[in-house]
Design a protein around this motif. Sequence first.
Motif, mmCIF file in Angstrom:
data_model
loop_
_atom_site.group_PDB
_atom_site.id
_atom_site.type_symbol
_atom_site.label_atom_id
_atom_site.label_comp_id
_atom_site.label_asym_id
_atom_site.label_seq_id
_atom_site.Cartn_x
_atom_site.Cartn_y
_atom_site.Cartn_z
ATOM 1 N N HIS A 195 54.763 -11.939 44.286
ATOM 2 C CA HIS A 195 56.212 -11.773 44.146
ATOM 3 C C HIS A 195 56.900 -12.936 44.870
ATOM 4 C CE1 HIS A 195 55.609 -7.693 42.612
ATOM 5 N NE2 HIS A 195 54.763 -7.506 43.613
ATOM 6 N N TRP A 196 57.832 -13.608 44.187
ATOM 7 C CA TRP A 196 58.477 -14.797 44.723
ATOM 8 C C TRP A 196 59.977 -14.555 44.873
ATOM 9 C CZ3 TRP A 196 55.528 -18.883 46.248
ATOM 10 C CH2 TRP A 196 54.201 -18.887 45.812
ATOM 11 N N ARG A 197 60.504 -14.976 46.008
ATOM 12 C CA ARG A 197 61.948 -14.857 46.257
ATOM 13 C C ARG A 197 62.451 -16.159 46.879
ATOM 14 N NH1 ARG A 197 62.762 -9.130 49.280
ATOM 15 N NH2 ARG A 197 61.409 -10.199 50.784
ATOM 16 N N ILE A 198 63.655 -16.570 46.443
ATOM 17 C CA ILE A 198 64.265 -17.807 46.946
ATOM 18 C C ILE A 198 65.646 -17.472 47.499
ATOM 19 C CG2 ILE A 198 64.987 -20.158 46.408
ATOM 20 C CD1 ILE A 198 63.133 -20.151 44.058
ATOM 21 N N GLN A 199 65.965 -18.040 48.637
ATOM 22 C CA GLN A 199 67.306 -17.922 49.222
ATOM 23 C C GLN A 199 67.815 -19.321 49.523
ATOM 24 O OE1 GLN A 199 67.187 -15.328 52.608
ATOM 25 N NE2 GLN A 199 66.744 -13.506 51.398
ATOM 26 N N LEU A 200 68.928 -19.682 48.859
ATOM 27 C CA LEU A 200 69.481 -21.031 48.976
ATOM 28 C C LEU A 200 70.945 -20.951 49.397
ATOM 29 C CD1 LEU A 200 68.015 -22.610 45.712
ATOM 30 C CD2 LEU A 200 67.119 -22.819 48.036
ATOM 31 N N PRO A 201 71.452 -21.965 50.084
ATOM 32 C CA PRO A 201 72.877 -21.981 50.449
ATOM 33 C C PRO A 201 73.739 -22.328 49.242
ATOM 34 C CG PRO A 201 71.826 -23.986 51.186
ATOM 35 C CD PRO A 201 70.728 -23.113 50.614
ATOM 36 N N ASP A 202 75.037 -22.157 49.389
ATOM 37 C CA ASP A 202 75.960 -22.463 48.295
ATOM 38 C C ASP A 202 76.010 -23.965 48.002
ATOM 39 O OD1 ASP A 202 76.572 -19.792 48.086
ATOM 40 O OD2 ASP A 202 78.255 -19.923 49.481
ATOM 41 N N GLU A 203 75.882 -24.770 49.068
ATOM 42 C CA GLU A 203 75.961 -26.221 48.898
ATOM 43 C C GLU A 203 74.552 -26.815 48.945
ATOM 44 O OE1 GLU A 203 78.569 -28.083 48.300
ATOM 45 O OE2 GLU A 203 79.997 -26.426 48.348
ATOM 46 N N PRO A 204 74.290 -27.871 48.176
ATOM 47 C CA PRO A 204 72.985 -28.535 48.247
ATOM 48 C C PRO A 204 72.728 -29.097 49.653
ATOM 49 C CG PRO A 204 74.200 -29.224 46.294
ATOM 50 C CD PRO A 204 75.160 -28.458 47.127
ATOM 51 N N VAL A 205 71.490 -29.046 50.082
ATOM 52 C CA VAL A 205 71.084 -29.571 51.388
ATOM 53 C C VAL A 205 70.323 -30.870 51.159
ATOM 54 C CG1 VAL A 205 69.791 -29.133 53.489
ATOM 55 C CG2 VAL A 205 70.943 -27.240 52.320
ATOM 56 N N THR A 206 70.835 -31.956 51.709
ATOM 57 C CA THR A 206 70.226 -33.268 51.497
ATOM 58 C C THR A 206 69.730 -33.828 52.820
ATOM 59 O OG1 THR A 206 72.359 -34.381 51.740
ATOM 60 C CG2 THR A 206 71.676 -33.762 49.509
ATOM 61 N N VAL A 207 68.610 -34.522 52.773
ATOM 62 C CA VAL A 207 68.059 -35.217 53.934
ATOM 63 C C VAL A 207 67.683 -36.625 53.514
ATOM 64 C CG1 VAL A 207 67.182 -33.092 54.994
ATOM 65 C CG2 VAL A 207 65.726 -34.402 53.448
ATOM 66 N N TRP A 208 67.359 -37.454 54.496
ATOM 67 C CA TRP A 208 66.966 -38.832 54.228
ATOM 68 C C TRP A 208 65.464 -38.933 54.404
ATOM 69 C CZ3 TRP A 208 70.148 -42.477 52.344
ATOM 70 C CH2 TRP A 208 69.682 -43.788 52.282
ATOM 71 N N GLY A 209 64.764 -39.332 53.342
ATOM 72 C CA GLY A 209 63.326 -39.410 53.474
ATOM 73 C C GLY A 209 62.655 -39.844 52.194
ATOM 74 N N ALA A 255 51.189 -9.832 47.133
ATOM 75 C CA ALA A 255 51.964 -10.183 48.323
ATOM 76 C C ALA A 255 53.280 -10.838 47.915
ATOM 77 C CB ALA A 255 51.157 -11.120 49.215
ATOM 78 N N THR A 256 54.240 -10.785 48.801
ATOM 79 C CA THR A 256 55.565 -11.376 48.571
ATOM 80 C C THR A 256 55.711 -12.647 49.392
ATOM 81 O OG1 THR A 256 56.548 -9.193 48.191
ATOM 82 C CG2 THR A 256 58.054 -10.996 48.737
ATOM 83 N N VAL A 257 56.194 -13.688 48.730
ATOM 84 C CA VAL A 257 56.426 -14.975 49.392
ATOM 85 C C VAL A 257 57.920 -15.265 49.335
ATOM 86 C CG1 VAL A 257 55.893 -17.435 49.464
ATOM 87 C CG2 VAL A 257 54.134 -15.797 48.732
ATOM 88 N N ASP A 258 58.540 -15.453 50.505
ATOM 89 C CA ASP A 258 59.970 -15.769 50.605
ATOM 90 C C ASP A 258 60.132 -17.235 50.994
ATOM 91 O OD1 ASP A 258 61.545 -13.190 50.283
ATOM 92 O OD2 ASP A 258 60.038 -12.601 51.772
ATOM 93 N N VAL A 259 60.916 -17.972 50.208
ATOM 94 C CA VAL A 259 61.225 -19.367 50.512
ATOM 95 C C VAL A 259 62.732 -19.464 50.683
ATOM 96 C CG1 VAL A 259 61.046 -21.762 49.775
ATOM 97 C CG2 VAL A 259 59.257 -20.128 49.130
ATOM 98 N N SER A 260 63.169 -19.896 51.880
ATOM 99 C CA SER A 260 64.609 -19.970 52.161
ATOM 100 C C SER A 260 64.951 -21.351 52.697
ATOM 101 C CB SER A 260 65.014 -18.903 53.185
ATOM 102 O OG SER A 260 64.357 -19.128 54.424
ATOM 103 N N LEU A 261 66.191 -21.747 52.454
ATOM 104 C CA LEU A 261 66.709 -23.042 52.902
ATOM 105 C C LEU A 261 68.105 -22.812 53.458
ATOM 106 C CD1 LEU A 261 66.287 -26.140 53.056
ATOM 107 C CD2 LEU A 261 67.363 -26.285 50.788
ATOM 108 N N ALA A 262 68.387 -23.385 54.610
ATOM 109 C CA ALA A 262 69.696 -23.195 55.232
ATOM 110 C C ALA A 262 69.996 -24.372 56.135
ATOM 111 C CB ALA A 262 69.728 -21.890 56.030
ATOM 112 N N ARG A 263 71.255 -24.431 56.564
ATOM 113 C CA ARG A 263 71.680 -25.407 57.564
ATOM 114 C C ARG A 263 71.883 -24.675 58.888
ATOM 115 N NH1 ARG A 263 74.947 -27.028 53.185
ATOM 116 N NH2 ARG A 263 74.639 -29.194 52.505
#
Length: 552
Positions: free
Chosen positions: A387-401, A425-433
């Motif tokens: 089971h896959w779940r994604i949590q993302l912010p409203d604005e794109p998150v950019t880095v230099w690399g 199993a459940t895998v949660d992938v989240s991105l935030a500032r």
Amino acid sequence: MSNPATPENPATPENAASTAGRPFGIRARLRGWRLRTKLLLATLGLLTLTCVTIGVLNHVVMNVFLVQQLDGTLLEASDRALNFPLPPAGAPPSDSPGSGDRTDPLDAPGQGGPGLLDVRFYGNTAFSNGVTLDDGTRQALSAGDVGILASVPADRVPVSADLSFGDYRLVGQVQEQTGAVVVSGMPLAATNNTLLWLGISTAVVSFVGLLLTAALGYLIIRRSLRPLEEVAAVATNVSRMPLDVGDVALAERVPESLVHSGTEVGSVGLAFNKMLDNVAHALQVRQRSETKIRQFVADASHELRTPLTSIRGYTEMVRLTEQLSPEGIQSLGRVEAESRRMTGLVEDLLLLARLDEGREEARSEVDLTRLVIETVSDARIAAQDHHWRIQLPDEPVTVWGDPGQLRQVLINLVTNAHVHTEPGATVDVSLARERRTEGGIDAVLKVADDGAGIPADFQERIFSRFARRDAARSNRTGSSGLGLAIADAIVSAHHGTISVESIPGNTVFTVRLPVQPDGSVRQGGDGTEPHEAEPHGTEPHGAEPHEAPPEN
């Protein structure tokens, strides 16, 4: 009913234990004090004890001296009183009417002064003119005073007594002609005043001396311990150096002015410099050894690419040109699979070698939001039993690399999550500032799963190369143990951090990377001209901005 176990209830075992351990807590707090504070307090304590001892001895010695001096004068006055003419027979007592015409020997001219006392006892009858006070008035003896005087032994040994008009030193003698007992006395007021002023002066001088000692002692101790603080500063600087990886130039040393064996601090500085020399030599040996090993791995990996490519090419040619039996086709497939696995291992080793050398690839603005969506989408296809779940912010998150390297970090973490967990199993992938305490903003990427977890002893070395523990998670894929090491090296090369927290049912890998602010200017790793980051819209490339629906 028994009282609950609270901090206010010392009867409980917990509170009894804490009460029993209280002295140890005090000693622990004392051990935490600075050395200069301990030395200063110890000096002041010893000086205070010395001042108290001297004050007590002065008081005792001075009291003995003054009392002996007073006793000598008192015995002289008592001897004169024995030779005084006897009163006529039937004379009334001195405190009776008609006794005013009698003269006391100690009050006679040239025989004494104010406060002197003379009493004669004929049997149970006392004769006295009272005592002359300091202001010249005469005070008669009270019945209590007469009783005290009557109890004075006639052995010519002075004793002290507290009369109604003050403390007195008294002595009694027997007049041989009449058998009367003559009791003479002299006041202790002058002696007591002398001792009082002696105590006050000793206390004042001691207090002033303690203040001066505290001020001068603080300056002397601080100046004496300043070299030790410089040694501590050198040790602090060394402790902040990254000595675990890379070529370390351990140039920190205690200054030569503080290094000599003549003093305690100099001995510490000398021993510390010797220790740093030994550590620096060990680091150099370690670095040379690691350099040789990494160079060997890099050379061996580079040389292995050609034969591996040839093996894959020949297997494909055999498959296309030769007629094979089913067993031959299966064996050829195994050769192709193992060659692909070895090719991947070689590529991983070459990537680690490049990262160890510190070579930066071409850097640009990387949209982590897009990378997360693409990586999880690929993982859903490869692991449909999770089971896959994604949590993302409203604005794109950019880095230099480097986009390829950051994509590999995501792939390694996501692959690690579904490969080492059971189906379902459940895998949660989240991105935030997240804003850092010291300033700046981090992009925080978390990959979590609800698998069996990672043992604590393995978590300490999970990012090491070739680190594998079969008991920690299932080893169904024959992992080489380089995936997390590569992720750690890539994140470090991008000035970020990676960590893991794991308990049964909740394992979380956290990656922190500095965010590239919109509109800032950076220089690419390939030497290209800097450019401005392009603004993004509010939607991350058509993907859902929040949690994606789970896929079974």
